[in-house]
Design a protein around this motif. Structure first.
Motif, short mmCIF file in Angstrom:
data_model
loop_
_atom_site.label_atom_id
_atom_site.label_comp_id
_atom_site.label_asym_id
_atom_site.label_seq_id
_atom_site.Cartn_x
_atom_site.Cartn_y
_atom_site.Cartn_z
N ILE A 99 0.84 -1.12 0.14
CA ILE A 99 0.37 -0.22 0.22
C ILE A 99 1.05 0.94 0.24
O ILE A 99 0.60 2.37 -0.83
N ASN A 100 1.86 0.83 0.54
CA ASN A 100 2.75 2.27 0.52
C ASN A 100 2.28 3.97 0.78
O ASN A 100 3.08 4.40 0.06
N GLY A 101 1.89 3.88 1.48
CA GLY A 101 1.16 5.48 2.01
C GLY A 101 0.80 5.98 1.53
O GLY A 101 0.35 6.45 1.75
N SER A 102 -0.17 5.11 0.74
CA SER A 102 -1.27 5.36 -0.47
C SER A 102 -2.63 5.27 0.16
O SER A 102 -3.23 4.07 0.61
N TYR A 103 -2.58 6.56 0.70
CA TYR A 103 -3.85 7.28 2.41
C TYR A 103 -4.32 8.35 2.00
O TYR A 103 -5.83 8.04 2.60
N ALA A 104 -4.83 8.37 0.58
CA ALA A 104 -5.39 10.12 -0.21
C ALA A 104 -4.92 9.62 -0.78
O ALA A 104 -4.26 9.09 -1.66
N ASP A 105 -6.30 10.51 -1.86
CA ASP A 105 -6.02 10.90 -2.91
C ASP A 105 -4.73 12.20 -3.15
O ASP A 105 -5.36 12.95 -2.90
N VAL A 106 -4.24 12.15 -3.90
CA VAL A 106 -3.22 13.22 -3.83
C VAL A 106 -3.10 14.13 -5.27
O VAL A 106 -2.59 15.10 -5.10
N THR A 107 -4.08 13.72 -5.77
CA THR A 107 -4.29 14.51 -7.37
C THR A 107 -4.80 15.93 -7.07
O THR A 107 -5.43 16.52 -7.59
N CYS A 108 -5.79 15.42 -5.84
CA CYS A 108 -6.53 16.20 -4.84
C CYS A 108 -7.70 17.42 -6.21
O CYS A 108 -7.61 18.09 -6.40
N ALA A 141 0.74 -8.69 4.06
CA ALA A 141 2.45 -8.79 2.70
C ALA A 141 3.71 -7.58 3.10
O ALA A 141 4.66 -8.66 2.82
N GLY A 142 3.30 -7.03 3.54
CA GLY A 142 4.83 -5.82 3.44
C GLY A 142 4.46 -4.13 2.76
O GLY A 142 3.86 -4.42 2.25
N ASP A 143 4.82 -3.50 3.31
CA ASP A 143 5.00 -2.08 3.10
C ASP A 143 3.68 -1.88 2.74
O ASP A 143 3.80 -1.16 2.51
N LEU A 144 2.99 -1.42 4.32
CA LEU A 144 1.74 -0.85 4.32
C LEU A 144 1.92 0.40 4.44
O LEU A 144 1.04 1.44 4.35
N VAL A 145 3.34 1.37 5.27
CA VAL A 145 4.08 2.23 5.59
C VAL A 145 4.94 2.28 4.37
O VAL A 145 4.77 3.88 3.97
N GLY A 146 5.92 1.45 4.58
CA GLY A 146 6.59 1.55 3.09
C GLY A 146 7.73 3.39 3.12
O GLY A 146 7.75 3.30 4.47
N ASN A 147 7.72 3.39 2.42
CA ASN A 147 8.77 4.35 1.96
C ASN A 147 8.59 5.81 1.92
O ASN A 147 9.02 6.39 1.32
N ALA A 148 7.57 5.69 1.17
CA ALA A 148 6.70 6.65 0.65
C ALA A 148 7.10 8.75 1.29
O ALA A 148 6.45 8.01 2.39
N ALA A 149 7.17 9.32 0.71
CA ALA A 149 7.22 10.77 1.40
C ALA A 149 5.71 10.71 2.46
O ALA A 149 5.45 11.95 2.60
N VAL A 150 4.31 10.82 1.39
CA VAL A 150 3.66 11.10 1.55
C VAL A 150 2.92 10.27 2.84
O VAL A 150 2.70 10.73 3.87
N LEU A 200 3.02 18.59 -2.63
CA LEU A 200 1.90 17.31 -3.03
C LEU A 200 2.70 16.97 -4.26
O LEU A 200 2.58 15.66 -3.78
N THR A 201 2.21 17.12 -5.19
CA THR A 201 2.89 17.01 -6.38
C THR A 201 4.60 16.47 -6.38
O THR A 201 4.86 15.26 -6.51
N ILE A 202 4.78 16.62 -5.17
CA ILE A 202 6.70 16.46 -5.83
C ILE A 202 6.45 15.23 -4.82
O ILE A 202 7.31 14.12 -4.57
N GLN A 203 5.89 15.42 -3.46
CA GLN A 203 5.81 14.62 -2.31
C GLN A 203 5.46 13.11 -2.98
O GLN A 203 6.08 11.85 -2.95
N SER A 204 4.12 13.26 -3.88
CA SER A 204 4.06 12.06 -4.65
C SER A 204 4.49 11.68 -6.01
O SER A 204 4.94 10.08 -5.30
#
Length: 818
Positions: free
Chosen positions: A85-94, A122-131, A419-423
């Motif tokens: 999932i790697n930090g995909s908790y929100a709609d970053v396109t706004c 199975a892993g990476d629910l938080v991950g290393n995404a800046a978001v 947010l574009t840069i971080q995503s």
């Protein structure tokens, strides 16, 4: 009822049952086989006289026992497994219209479609995404509540979790654990600074994680390949050790079975392109039926759902990044896509609130982020690399393509936000810079692995490699900037044995965000400086010094007539040094060279007579040449490029006297030769010059001397500027040559002058090189005149040559102008 009453009643039933059985037996077989309607069987009694059938009685001892009831169907055992999932908790396109994809919502809906399933990650629910770092720091408790509402029972630590922001991961993991989830990494061991991670997850030193579900005891084993630590930044891997996969899986499966597990599920993160081979090898290390029931494997081939190991029978299931798979272990393991339902309300609420917070805090276009035209994903990556080149003053920049994410964001229509840069650049990483040889850069860009990178400043055109539009030199060093991930990739990146150094404390995200805090003159995003449009200076200095001294002390040459004792004594000194400073710009080249050569020798005959020190080499030459490259686009070799040149030649001392004691001249030599003409760039470093100008050969000659007057001069020259010719092994063979023909005073003396030079050097160890050189000078005056201007017959062609083989110190460097 008392026990005696029960026995009495059972006895009576047995007696009645025996009488009835006797009557039935006397009636014969016919009583047991009723006649078909309308058909009379011979000897059969009329139907009215047929004895009545015995009443059906459950207590009748002669009744056959009822069949046993069918076994109850097994309780379904389905495991829903999410991954990356790697930090995909929100709609970053706004976006105000249709929302962009959010992996947390996707998985929550798939979990809801599999009611009653055991739910694991199975892993990476938080991950290393800046978001993910931003959202965890904002509301770790809200994330934990959403994870709890999704029904997660166990969560594996993935390689992105290890490589990501450690404080953010620990904050999320501790909040999730507090609400009943369990984090697992079964081959992890910690010491020192790594203890905080092992204190939060179930590691190799803890008992196996066994979950009770659907009447089964399901063990969860989570494994990450040790190479994940190599990929992580140094400060993220300190104090951590990952057991080898083959050792860990054998141990963990055995411990789980010994602890009473009826099912064993392994999550495997091989973190390599050979994940299929790795997973099959591990699964088939078990005897048939002895391995895990299923292995959830990251990075299996696209389009693959599952396969079964031929030896052990273990089911291998491909993890779905940002989604989930359903693994049915009820009766023979098999995998299928998850059914889809509606995400639980707490998850939908968390995604909605997080989206609002992210967009309000980071979603506005940056002051310098306004775009004049749409920007694709590749354009964005190239722009970020150009900014990194500008800020770090690097000539080449590169990043692996998988580091640039979120294709759904692109093309950007109006602007770039934080947010574009971080995503789009989700992985927090350091910036690393190094000086890399042209040979390594050439090997990188011409290898197949370069297709996995975005690269700026380095390209292949028509089979040749260029750095910012200039032909690459294998022996030169070029400044390169990249991320820590690429720097540590070694031979899989730019190349092995490159000395990388961290560039400040910034990441590519923070560098780009800071750059876009101010706009360009037109109000749009600032355009970074392109070094291809600026000059690059190359500096070279070589020095070749030779000294020899032969001394003889032999009082009796008749007695001591050895060859070693009867030769002449000699002292010889020779210095040959050249310095070059060459500028190359898309609009011009400016080449400058200074060469100094001096040599003297004294010879003492056996009898003691000395020649004294006699110069055998004395020359100073200075050249400067400026070429205007007005054909900047689509230039061809036959396009003439105008140039102007100045050449000055002199000496340290007067020429020595000849054998008769006659000095050829009594003044210093000084020649000045300005020339203008056209040059043709045959190859990146090879030019053909055709020009004309004036030549003052002897400016210091006495007044009235014919040699002092300026003369018209025509010039033709072929030059290969110094640089790498080819490579032997890892040794760049450096060399260059020039051949020049000047025709002075064609209407008068018809003075032809030939100059040629060749240099070839083989590196021994920096900065020492083995050098081969040859310099040739020739002259013929077809209509010579004496000092008073009287013509006489030509003496023919005069020629001198200097061949050298020796050791040379060579220093080289370059400076890109910004």
């Amino acid at each position: 009822m008392e026990k005696s009453q029960v026995n009495d009643r059972l006895g009576k039933r047995w007696l009645v049952g025996g009488v009835v059985s006797a009557l039935v037996g006397a009636s014969g077989v016919a009583a047991a086989q009723p006649a078909r309607p309308g058909v009379a069987r011979p000897g059969a009694r009329p139907a009215a006289q047929t004895a009545p059938a015995a009443p059906a009685c459950p207590d009748c001892p002669t009744c056959p026992p009822p069949p046993p009831p069918p076994p109850a169907p097994p309780t379904p055992l389905v495991v829903s497994v999410s991954a990356a999932i790697n930090g995909s908790y929100a709609d970053v396109t706004c976006s105000q219209g249709d929302r962009g994809p959010v992996s947390l919502s996707t998985v929550a809906g798939q979990f809801a479609g599999e009611a009653g399933a055991l739910r694991i990650d199975a892993g990476d629910l938080v991950g290393n995404a800046a978001v993910s770092r931003l959202t965890v720091e904002h509301d770790a408790a809200g994330l934990a509540a959403a994870v709890n509402a999704m029904g997660y029972r166990a969560l594996a630590v993935g390689h992105r979790d290890i490589a990501g922001h450690r404080a953010a991961f620990l904050s999320a993991a501790q909040a999730i654990t507090a609400q009943g989830g369990r984090y697992v990494l079964s081959n992890l061991r910690c010491e020192g600074e790594g203890q905080s991670l092992c204190a939060t997850v179930q590691d190799a030193n803890d008992p196996p994680v066994i979950l009770e579900h659907a009447g089964q005891r399901v063990a969860i084993v989570a494994l990450v390949a040790p190479s994940a630590l190599t990929d992580a930044a140094a400060d993220h891997r300190t104090g951590l050790t990952l057991d080898p996969l083959d050792e860990a899986i054998t141990r963990e499966v055995a411990e789980a079975r010994a602890a009473g597990a009826t099912r064993v599920i392994v999550t495997l993160d091989p973190t390599s392109s050979s994940s299929m081979d790795d997973a099959l090898s591990l699964a088939n290390s078990f005897e048939p039926g002895a391995g895990p029931d299923a292995m959830i494997v990251h990075s299996l081939a696209n389009g693959l759902r599952s396969l079964r190991a031929d030896r052990s029978g273990t089911l291998l299931v491909a993890a779905r990044d940002g989604g989930s798979m359903a693994v049915d272990l009820t009766d023979g393991a098999h995998a299928r896509p998850s059914a889809v339902g509606a995400p639980p309300a707490p998850v939908a609420s968390y995604v909605e609130s997080t989206t609002r917070w992210l967009c309000s805090s980071y979603g506005s276009t940056l002051p310098g982020g306004r775009l004049s035209r749409p920007m694709s994903q590749a354009d964005f990556a190239n722009y970020a690399l150009d900014v990194a080149r500008d800020v770090t003053r690097s000539e080449v920049a590169l990043i692996n393509r998988r580091a640039v994410k979120m294709p759904s964001l692109f093309p950007l229509q109006t602007g770039i936000s934080a947010l574009t840069i971080q995503s789009a650049l989700p992985f927090l990483d350091t910036l690393q810079v190094a000086r890399v040889t042209g040979a390594k850069l050439k090997a990188f860009i011409t290898a197949g692995r370069s297709a996995g990178f975005y690269v700026r400043g380095l390209e292949v055109r028509n089979g040749s490699v260029f750095v910012n539009g200039r032909a690459i030199d294998d022996a030169q060093n070029y400044s390169v900037v990249t991320t820590g991930f690429v720097a540590e990739a070694g031979a899989d990146g730019v190349g092995a044995e490159v000395a990388w150094a961290r560039e400040g404390t910034e990441s590519l995200q923070s560098l780009l965000t800071a750059w876009l805090q101010s706009a360009g003159p037109d109000g749009n995003a600032r355009v970074p400086t392109d070094p291809a449009n600026e000059a690059r200076w190359q500096f070279r200095w070589t020095v070749d010094g030779q000294f020899s001294n032969t001394t003889i002390d032999n009082a009796n040459t008749t007695l001591y007539s050895d060859a070693q004792l009867t030769r002449a004594q000699a002292v010889a000194l020779r210095v040959d040094s050249e310095a070059r400073a060459d500028a190359e710009h898309p609009a011009y080249t400016w080449l400058n060279g200074l060469r100094i050569r001096y040599g003297a020798q004294e010879t003492i005959a056996t009898g003691g007579a000395s020649t004294g020190f006699v110069e055998n080499l004395d020359l100073i030459a200075l050249t400067t040449k400026f070429t205007w490259r007005y054909f900047r686009n689509n230039r061809r070799w036959y396009h003439p490029l105008p140039f102007i040149e100045g050449y000055v030649e002199s000496e340290f001392d007067l020429p020595p006297a000849d054998a008769n004691g006659v000095v050829p001249r009594d003044f210093h030599h000084l020649q000045v030769r300005p020339t203008a003409g056209a040059t043709f760039e045959l190859l990146p470093r090879m030019t053909l010059d055709l020009g004309a100008g004036a030549d003052w050969a002897e400016l210091f000659a006495p007044s009235g001397d014919a040699r002092r007057s300026g003369q018209f001069n025509m010039l033709g020259r072929l030059v290969l500027r110094p640089g790498t010719l080819f490579t032997l092994g890892d040794r760049p063979i450096d060399g260059g040559f020039n051949v020049e023909v000047a025709f002075r005073d064609p209407a008068g003396t018809q003075d032809l002058i030939l100059r040629a030079g060749l240099r070839l050097s083989v590196p021994l160890f920096a900065p020492l090189k083995l050098t081969f050189g040859y310099d040739l000078y020739g002259r013929q005056v077809f209509s010579p005149r004496d000092a008073m201007g009287n013509e006489f017959a030509s003496p023919g062609f005069a020629l001198s040559g200097d061949a050298t083989i020796g050791l040379t110190l060579q220093f080289a460097g370059a400076r890109q102008i910004w």
